[in-house]
Design a protein around this motif. Sequence first.
Motif, mmCIF file in Angstrom:
data_model
loop_
_atom_site.group_PDB
_atom_site.id
_atom_site.type_symbol
_atom_site.label_atom_id
_atom_site.label_comp_id
_atom_site.label_asym_id
_atom_site.label_seq_id
_atom_site.Cartn_x
_atom_site.Cartn_y
_atom_site.Cartn_z
ATOM 1 N N LYS A 1 -11.277 -2.040 9.671
ATOM 2 C CA LYS A 1 -11.122 -2.018 8.217
ATOM 3 C C LYS A 1 -9.690 -1.717 7.792
ATOM 4 O O LYS A 1 -9.199 -2.285 6.829
ATOM 5 N N GLY A 2 -8.991 -0.864 8.535
ATOM 6 C CA GLY A 2 -7.596 -0.566 8.184
ATOM 7 C C GLY A 2 -6.725 -1.802 8.257
ATOM 8 O O GLY A 2 -5.872 -2.029 7.391
ATOM 9 N N SER A 3 -6.950 -2.623 9.265
ATOM 10 C CA SER A 3 -6.175 -3.861 9.413
ATOM 11 C C SER A 3 -6.415 -4.795 8.233
ATOM 12 O O SER A 3 -5.493 -5.466 7.764
ATOM 13 N N HIS A 4 -7.646 -4.836 7.759
ATOM 14 C CA HIS A 4 -7.962 -5.723 6.652
ATOM 15 C C HIS A 4 -7.394 -5.193 5.337
ATOM 16 O O HIS A 4 -7.020 -5.977 4.462
ATOM 17 N N ILE A 5 -7.288 -3.894 5.222
ATOM 18 C CA ILE A 5 -6.610 -3.322 4.051
ATOM 19 C C ILE A 5 -5.123 -3.664 4.114
ATOM 20 O O ILE A 5 -4.518 -4.062 3.110
ATOM 21 N N GLU A 6 -4.535 -3.560 5.291
ATOM 22 C CA GLU A 6 -3.121 -3.925 5.459
ATOM 23 C C GLU A 6 -2.918 -5.401 5.134
ATOM 24 O O GLU A 6 -1.930 -5.779 4.496
ATOM 25 N N MET A 7 -3.867 -6.245 5.538
ATOM 26 C CA MET A 7 -3.778 -7.654 5.186
ATOM 27 C C MET A 7 -3.829 -7.826 3.672
ATOM 28 O O MET A 7 -3.097 -8.629 3.107
ATOM 29 N N GLY A 8 -4.675 -7.054 3.015
ATOM 30 C CA GLY A 8 -4.771 -7.116 1.555
ATOM 31 C C GLY A 8 -3.455 -6.758 0.889
ATOM 32 O O GLY A 8 -3.057 -7.393 -0.091
ATOM 33 N N ILE A 9 -2.778 -5.762 1.430
ATOM 34 C CA ILE A 9 -1.463 -5.392 0.890
ATOM 35 C C ILE A 9 -0.499 -6.559 1.064
ATOM 36 O O ILE A 9 0.201 -6.949 0.120
ATOM 37 N N ALA A 10 -0.468 -7.140 2.261
ATOM 38 C CA ALA A 10 0.440 -8.260 2.538
ATOM 39 C C ALA A 10 0.132 -9.462 1.644
ATOM 40 O O ALA A 10 1.034 -10.075 1.081
ATOM 41 N N VAL A 11 -1.141 -9.809 1.510
ATOM 42 C CA VAL A 11 -1.532 -10.938 0.660
ATOM 43 C C VAL A 11 -1.131 -10.650 -0.785
ATOM 44 O O VAL A 11 -0.603 -11.520 -1.480
ATOM 45 N N GLY A 12 -1.362 -9.422 -1.235
ATOM 46 C CA GLY A 12 -0.997 -9.037 -2.595
ATOM 47 C C GLY A 12 0.499 -9.132 -2.849
ATOM 48 O O GLY A 12 0.931 -9.381 -3.979
ATOM 49 N N LEU A 13 1.280 -8.950 -1.796
ATOM 50 C CA LEU A 13 2.740 -9.062 -1.902
ATOM 51 C C LEU A 13 3.216 -10.473 -1.563
ATOM 52 O O LEU A 13 4.408 -10.715 -1.468
#
Length: 126
Positions: free
Chosen positions: A70-82
Amino acid sequence: MKFYIASSLQNKEQVQLLSTRLIEIGHTHTYDWTRNNRASTIEELSRIGELERKAVREADYLIILLPAGKGSHIEMGIAVGLDKPVYILSPNEDVYDVSLTSTFYHLPQVQIIIGRLEELLVTLKR
């Protein structure tokens, strides 16, 4: 180019190997979470979370080695958001199975690579 690698602890050695290979070709790792021990307090989790969030923001691109948590997918969400490029390395075709995949894996800035680290490295050297 600066990178961040998101994955699960079970992929720790692969993350370290990929980091080494990318550094060898001149890329910079924004944060190596594999050097951490497993957090045992909320304070440690918070500190690590801040470091990882900052590292994703500083990276030019994000790599996710599946399987990831789940942490990796949150990090992906940050990257996608940026609006950063995201590279997903999957050992199998499950990422194309509608019942198993994530909608976010199929956004325009996400590139899926099926196979091993070598296939990902070829893509990143382009």
